[in-house]
Design a protein around this motif. Structure first.
Motif, PDB file in Angstrom:
ATOM      1  N   ALA A 141      98.224  36.949  48.273  1.00  0.00           N
ATOM      2  CA  ALA A 141      98.530  35.537  48.522  1.00  0.00           C
ATOM      3  C   ALA A 141      99.810  35.378  49.329  1.00  0.00           C
ATOM      4  CB  ALA A 141      98.647  34.795  47.197  1.00  0.00           C
ATOM      5  N   ALA A 142     100.844  36.143  48.965  1.00  0.00           N
ATOM      6  CA  ALA A 142     102.145  35.986  49.628  1.00  0.00           C
ATOM      7  C   ALA A 142     102.143  36.587  51.032  1.00  0.00           C
ATOM      8  CB  ALA A 142     103.236  36.639  48.783  1.00  0.00           C
ATOM      9  N   PHE A 143     101.363  37.630  51.239  1.00  0.00           N
ATOM     10  CA  PHE A 143     101.354  38.329  52.524  1.00  0.00           C
ATOM     11  C   PHE A 143     101.029  37.389  53.684  1.00  0.00           C
ATOM     12  CE2 PHE A 143      98.753  40.490  55.757  1.00  0.00           C
ATOM     13  CZ  PHE A 143      99.659  41.429  56.220  1.00  0.00           C
ATOM     14  N   TRP A 144      99.997  36.561  53.520  1.00  0.00           N
ATOM     15  CA  TRP A 144      99.568  35.702  54.629  1.00  0.00           C
ATOM     16  C   TRP A 144     100.582  34.609  54.909  1.00  0.00           C
ATOM     17  CZ3 TRP A 144      96.175  38.179  57.181  1.00  0.00           C
ATOM     18  CH2 TRP A 144      95.249  38.993  56.523  1.00  0.00           C
ATOM     19  N   THR A 190     111.264  30.689  56.174  1.00  0.00           N
ATOM     20  CA  THR A 190     110.296  29.656  55.787  1.00  0.00           C
ATOM     21  C   THR A 190     109.086  30.292  55.100  1.00  0.00           C
ATOM     22  OG1 THR A 190     110.957  28.196  57.600  1.00  0.00           O
ATOM     23  CG2 THR A 190     108.783  27.824  56.633  1.00  0.00           C
ATOM     24  N   GLY A 191     108.597  31.386  55.672  1.00  0.00           N
ATOM     25  CA  GLY A 191     107.489  32.095  55.056  1.00  0.00           C
ATOM     26  C   GLY A 191     107.836  32.621  53.679  1.00  0.00           C
ATOM     27  N   LEU A 192     109.065  33.122  53.532  1.00  0.00           N
ATOM     28  CA  LEU A 192     109.510  33.628  52.228  1.00  0.00           C
ATOM     29  C   LEU A 192     109.538  32.515  51.194  1.00  0.00           C
ATOM     30  CD1 LEU A 192     110.744  35.815  50.404  1.00  0.00           C
ATOM     31  CD2 LEU A 192     112.975  35.232  51.350  1.00  0.00           C
ATOM     32  N   ARG A 193     110.044  31.350  51.600  1.00  0.00           N
ATOM     33  CA  ARG A 193     110.107  30.217  50.670  1.00  0.00           C
ATOM     34  C   ARG A 193     108.710  29.787  50.232  1.00  0.00           C
ATOM     35  NH1 ARG A 193     110.714  25.159  52.629  1.00  0.00           N
ATOM     36  NH2 ARG A 193     111.796  25.985  54.462  1.00  0.00           N
ATOM     37  N   LEU A 194     107.782  29.697  51.176  1.00  0.00           N
ATOM     38  CA  LEU A 194     106.407  29.333  50.829  1.00  0.00           C
ATOM     39  C   LEU A 194     105.757  30.413  49.965  1.00  0.00           C
ATOM     40  CD1 LEU A 194     105.241  27.996  54.300  1.00  0.00           C
ATOM     41  CD2 LEU A 194     105.854  26.633  52.306  1.00  0.00           C
ATOM     42  N   ALA A 195     105.988  31.671  50.337  1.00  0.00           N
ATOM     43  CA  ALA A 195     105.366  32.786  49.616  1.00  0.00           C
ATOM     44  C   ALA A 195     105.905  32.903  48.200  1.00  0.00           C
ATOM     45  CB  ALA A 195     105.602  34.090  50.373  1.00  0.00           C
ATOM     46  N   ALA A 197     106.820  30.524  46.120  1.00  0.00           N
ATOM     47  CA  ALA A 197     106.134  29.573  45.244  1.00  0.00           C
ATOM     48  C   ALA A 197     104.701  30.010  44.983  1.00  0.00           C
ATOM     49  CB  ALA A 197     106.161  28.183  45.872  1.00  0.00           C
ATOM     50  N   VAL A 198     103.995  30.408  46.047  1.00  0.00           N
ATOM     51  CA  VAL A 198     102.602  30.837  45.899  1.00  0.00           C
ATOM     52  C   VAL A 198     102.511  32.080  45.014  1.00  0.00           C
ATOM     53  CG1 VAL A 198     100.621  31.772  47.153  1.00  0.00           C
ATOM     54  CG2 VAL A 198     101.853  29.810  48.068  1.00  0.00           C
ATOM     55  N   ALA A 199     103.451  33.008  45.189  1.00  0.00           N
ATOM     56  CA  ALA A 199     103.434  34.244  44.407  1.00  0.00           C
ATOM     57  C   ALA A 199     103.626  33.958  42.917  1.00  0.00           C
ATOM     58  CB  ALA A 199     104.522  35.183  44.906  1.00  0.00           C
ATOM     59  N   ALA A 238     107.009  27.240  32.424  1.00  0.00           N
ATOM     60  CA  ALA A 238     106.560  27.763  33.720  1.00  0.00           C
ATOM     61  C   ALA A 238     107.032  26.855  34.853  1.00  0.00           C
ATOM     62  CB  ALA A 238     105.037  27.891  33.735  1.00  0.00           C
ATOM     63  N   GLY A 239     106.967  25.534  34.638  1.00  0.00           N
ATOM     64  CA  GLY A 239     107.447  24.608  35.656  1.00  0.00           C
ATOM     65  C   GLY A 239     108.940  24.751  35.902  1.00  0.00           C
ATOM     66  N   LEU A 240     109.713  24.904  34.835  1.00  0.00           N
ATOM     67  CA  LEU A 240     111.162  25.065  34.984  1.00  0.00           C
ATOM     68  C   LEU A 240     111.500  26.364  35.715  1.00  0.00           C
ATOM     69  CD1 LEU A 240     112.343  23.883  31.439  1.00  0.00           C
ATOM     70  CD2 LEU A 240     112.552  22.639  33.611  1.00  0.00           C
ATOM     71  N   VAL A 241     110.779  27.432  35.396  1.00  0.00           N
ATOM     72  CA  VAL A 241     111.003  28.699  36.092  1.00  0.00           C
ATOM     73  C   VAL A 241     110.636  28.557  37.570  1.00  0.00           C
ATOM     74  CG1 VAL A 241     110.312  31.121  36.248  1.00  0.00           C
ATOM     75  CG2 VAL A 241     110.692  30.071  34.014  1.00  0.00           C
ATOM     76  N   GLY A 242     109.545  27.844  37.849  1.00  0.00           N
ATOM     77  CA  GLY A 242     109.153  27.620  39.240  1.00  0.00           C
ATOM     78  C   GLY A 242     110.224  26.874  40.013  1.00  0.00           C
TER      79      GLY A 242
END
Length: 269
Positions: A141-144, A190-195, A197-199, A238-242
């Motif tokens: 998921a994070a790779f893309w 930017t990719g790291l920030r998106l990845a 959250a997804v990760a 989980a939300g707080l950790v996110g």
């Protein structure tokens, strides 16, 4: 130019932003407290917010919860690191080899939309209900997320600057270090920030569905045991950790890109 001027002309102070965020959380808490107490929803299905917070406080005193959370964060961090390294290396390679971008474009567009959860049967077959299954889904998921941003970044290098570097006979490493990397770095962050959250989402999802060790497994066990308040408490955790994960990555981004005009402008506001 116009868009940048518009943002600068309407600054939002950090205290005001924090106050608005706190007001939103307070409103959400009030609604979550009032809805079950007014009988709009059965409290057996949605406990009051105060009951959830009390349960969360009790859970935080349990050492096994911290062990589970540590497993989730370990899978998240390791999977994110592997994905970022692979994506940056592949993105730079695609840019460096003539014709490789065109040759890989269709393959990337085919693989990228495949949902990571669709790989759950394969992950279970390969690794069973172990951390390896979680890592496979997180990395995929994070790779893309990172690769696409890297490809945009390396493509954004000024052609004139590329030709100038060639005319000065700079080697591949010098061009990568002084030309390609500074241009691509904002895209990479930017990719790291998106990845990130997804990760984290995929790490919890994999544990929840597959049953691999972590916070998701603990939520699954609470749900199967009928402990509804525990389920909500763990979801809140989980939300707080996110939120914490996102804040940490944003802090890293601001530090790494302290030289970039967008970050300097944000700091000035």
């Amino acid at each position: 130019m116009t868009r940048g001027a518009g943002r600068a002309g309407a600054p939002t102070s950090a205290p005001r932003t924090a106050a608005l965020g706190l007001a939103g959380l307070t409103a959400l808490f009030a609604v979550a407290e009032a809805v079950p107490r007014l009988g709009l929803v059965d409290p057996r299905h949605l406990p009051p917010a105060t009951a959830v917070l009390r349960r969360l406080a009790a859970e935080l005193g349990d050492a096994t919860l911290w062990t589970a959370l540590g497993e989730t964060l370990r899978s998240w961090a390791l999977g994110l690191a592997i994905a970022c390294c692979l994506a940056i290396a592949l993105g730079v390679l695609i840019d460096a080899v003539p014709g490789l971008r065109a040759a890989t474009a269709s393959t990337i567009e085919f693989l990228r939309p495949i949902p990571s959860v669709a790989l759950i049967p394969l992950a279970t077959l390969l690794f069973g209900a172990e951390t390896g299954s979680t890592l496979l889904l997180v990395v995929y998921a994070a790779f893309w997320q990172v690769l696409i941003q890297v490809l945009y970044g390396v493509a954004d290098v000024d052609p004139v600057a590329r030709e100038t570097a060639r005319s000065y006979r700079l080697g591949r490493w010098a061009r990568l270090r002084h030309l390609v990397w500074p241009t691509a770095l904002p895209y990479v962050m930017t990719g790291l920030r998106l990845a990130a959250a997804v990760a984290f989402i995929l790490a919890v999802t994999a544990e929840l569905v597959i049953g691999s060790p972590g916070l998701g497994l603990r939520i699954q066990l609470a749900q199967s045991g009928g402990a509804v308040t525990d389920v909500y408490a763990l979801i809140v955790l989980a939300g707080l950790v996110g939120v914490g994960v996102n804040a940490a990555v944003r802090a890293v981004e601001r530090r790494v890109l302290a030289w970039h005009p967008s970050v300097r402008g944000e700091a000035a506001r």
